[in-house]
Design an enzyme around this catalytic site. Structure first.
Site, PDB file in Angstrom:
ATOM      1  N   HIS A 176      15.002 -11.955 -10.243  1.00 19.88           N
ATOM      2  CA  HIS A 176      14.225 -11.381 -11.662  1.00 19.88           C
ATOM      3  C   HIS A 176      14.961 -11.523 -12.672  1.00 19.88           C
ATOM      4  O   HIS A 176      16.212 -10.814 -12.591  1.00 19.88           O
ATOM      5  CB  HIS A 176      13.386 -10.403 -11.068  1.00 19.88           C
ATOM      6  CG  HIS A 176      12.309 -10.142 -12.153  1.00 19.88           C
ATOM      7  ND1 HIS A 176      12.401  -9.545 -13.470  1.00 19.88           N
ATOM      8  CD2 HIS A 176      10.941 -10.572 -11.967  1.00 19.88           C
ATOM      9  CE1 HIS A 176      11.412  -9.516 -13.974  1.00 19.88           C
ATOM     10  NE2 HIS A 176      10.312  -9.981 -13.415  1.00 19.88           N
ATOM     11  N   ASP A 188       5.973 -12.750  -7.403  1.00 18.86           N
ATOM     12  CA  ASP A 188       5.393 -13.984  -6.910  1.00 18.86           C
ATOM     13  C   ASP A 188       5.501 -14.395  -5.551  1.00 18.86           C
ATOM     14  O   ASP A 188       4.686 -15.265  -5.014  1.00 18.86           O
ATOM     15  CB  ASP A 188       6.104 -15.335  -7.770  1.00 18.86           C
ATOM     16  CG  ASP A 188       5.924 -14.915  -9.267  1.00 18.86           C
ATOM     17  OD1 ASP A 188       4.689 -15.054  -9.585  1.00 18.86           O
ATOM     18  OD2 ASP A 188       6.665 -15.181 -10.182  1.00 18.86           O
TER      19      ASP A 188
END
Length: 381
Positions: free
Chosen positions: A266, A317
């Site tokens: 991320h 996700d």
């Protein structure tokens, strides 16, 4: 004309604006070093345990949680604004059935702005935003069913946002447990600081454009595989791997080729994305219920390999892919579901942008020829 920096300090160059604070917000606090996410001061873990998505919509738009009367009013407002103008339905029926759902959603939102005279009145931005929160799930589900040659279930006003989307998508009474799981997923996706799609929406808003244009910009940005499209890539990866025994060899090959493992890492979190454990727990419960535990086991194996070898953690996700797949949501609609949840955050961020608006206008570093080139004579070209 060259761009001049008018500030006393020299301009800071940061490719992709990494590490640059572009604005202030009171909506969501992404604490990357701690692995925490707060909405308007409330920890995401508490909100998931104690609130519904409807309460989160109210929280983001009003920066406080509603009382019962206020929540009922919001729910009724959304439930009675779900109907679509006929031209939108006609567009879905005439459009190509091979288009990505996000492309259809982006175009439909833009079209909606043509049929709404409120766009001429800046004071109607919040009302239009609420209308879009109500309509996005309907547009997504209806386009999917039209592509599949299925009848369109009638709009209902007795179901909450998650239940109503499942009703429209599947054409049958929604399972309460599935609806609750989707409601939690909506909460986890509702807002997330100055991410790419939120930045796009605020950038468009800073020009004093209308709400439809702002949301269209956000949807177009979320569509990219490096942003919202990552969850589709995750489930395709799991399908490609096929079985647990193939995981290590597959990841080894990907790493050797220096290819990206979607759903891992991320831009902000340096530790575990706080939304990932929530979705992992849901995924475990779902896969056990439907008898397909291999998806979560494969996911855990990949996450372990990437954490040990690259020091990277799974993000939202990574596990949302297994959750959506287990809920029976078609893979090509995963990013659309992300948009349905995130539109509440987009609307809130756009409204906040306009409270103290400044037009975004970053500089760029010129890397072309330093001296003007001579234009060649036409015969020599």
């Amino acid at each position: 004309m060259s761009t001049q920096n008018t500030d006393a300090q020299p301009p800071i160059f940061s490719k992709g604006l990494k590490g640059i604070v572009a604005n202030e917000t009171s909506l969501s606090d992404v604490r990357g070093e701690e692995g925490r996410l707060l909405y308007c001061g409330y920890d995401i873990e508490d909100l998931v345990d104690l609130c519904s998505y409807g309460e989160i919509i109210y929280l983001l738009l009003n920066r406080r949680l509603p009382n019962r009367l206020e929540l009922d009013g919001l729910r009724q407002r959304l439930r009675h604004d779900r109907e679509l103008p006929q031209p939108i339905l006609d567009f879905f029926k005439s459009a190509t059935k091979t288009a990505r759902p996000m492309s259809a959603l982006r175009t439909a939102v833009s079209m909606l702005g043509m049929y709404d005279d409120r766009t001429k009145d800046p004071s109607q931005m919040k009302e239009i935003g609420l209308s879009l929160i109500a309509k996005l799930p309907v547009m997504a589900a209806y386009y999917h069913r039209i592509c599949q040659g299925l009848e369109l279930p009638p709009i209902r006003t007795d179901l909450d946002e998650a239940s109503h989307f499942l009703w429209l998508l599947k054409g049958k009474e929604p399972d309460p447990q599935e609806a609750h799981i989707l409601d939690v997923a909506y909460i986890l996706h509702a807002d997330h600081g100055m991410n790419a799609s939120t930045f796009a929406s605020r950038l468009t808003a800073s020009t004093l454009s209308d709400m439809y244009s702002c949301i269209t910009s956000a949807i177009g940005t979320l569509k990219g595989p490096l942003h919202g499209g990552a969850n589709e890539a995750v489930i395709e990866m799991l399908k490609e791997i096929g079985e647990e025994k193939n995981v290590e060899a597959y990841i080894n090959d990907k790493l050797a080729r220096k290819e990206k493992i979607f759903g891992i890492g991320h831009r902000v979190y340096r530790v575990l994305d706080p939304r990932a454990p929530q979705l992992r727990r849901i995924a475990i419960r779902l896969t056990q219920a439907i008898g397909e535990p291999k998806w979560i086991r494969m996911s855990d194996m990949i996450a372990k390999i990437m954490r040990e070898r690259k020091g990277l953690n799974a993000n939202v996700d990574f596990y949302s892919a297994s959750v959506y797949y287990s809920l029976g949501i078609p893979t090509r609609m995963f990013t659309t579901v992300f948009a349905i949840a995130r539109v509440a955050g987009w609307v809130a961020q756009i409204l906040e942008q306009l409270e103290d608006n400044t037009l975004y206008r970053p500089l760029s570093r010129y890397t072309g020829p330093s001296e003007p080139l001579l234009v060649p004579i036409l015969d020599m070209r």
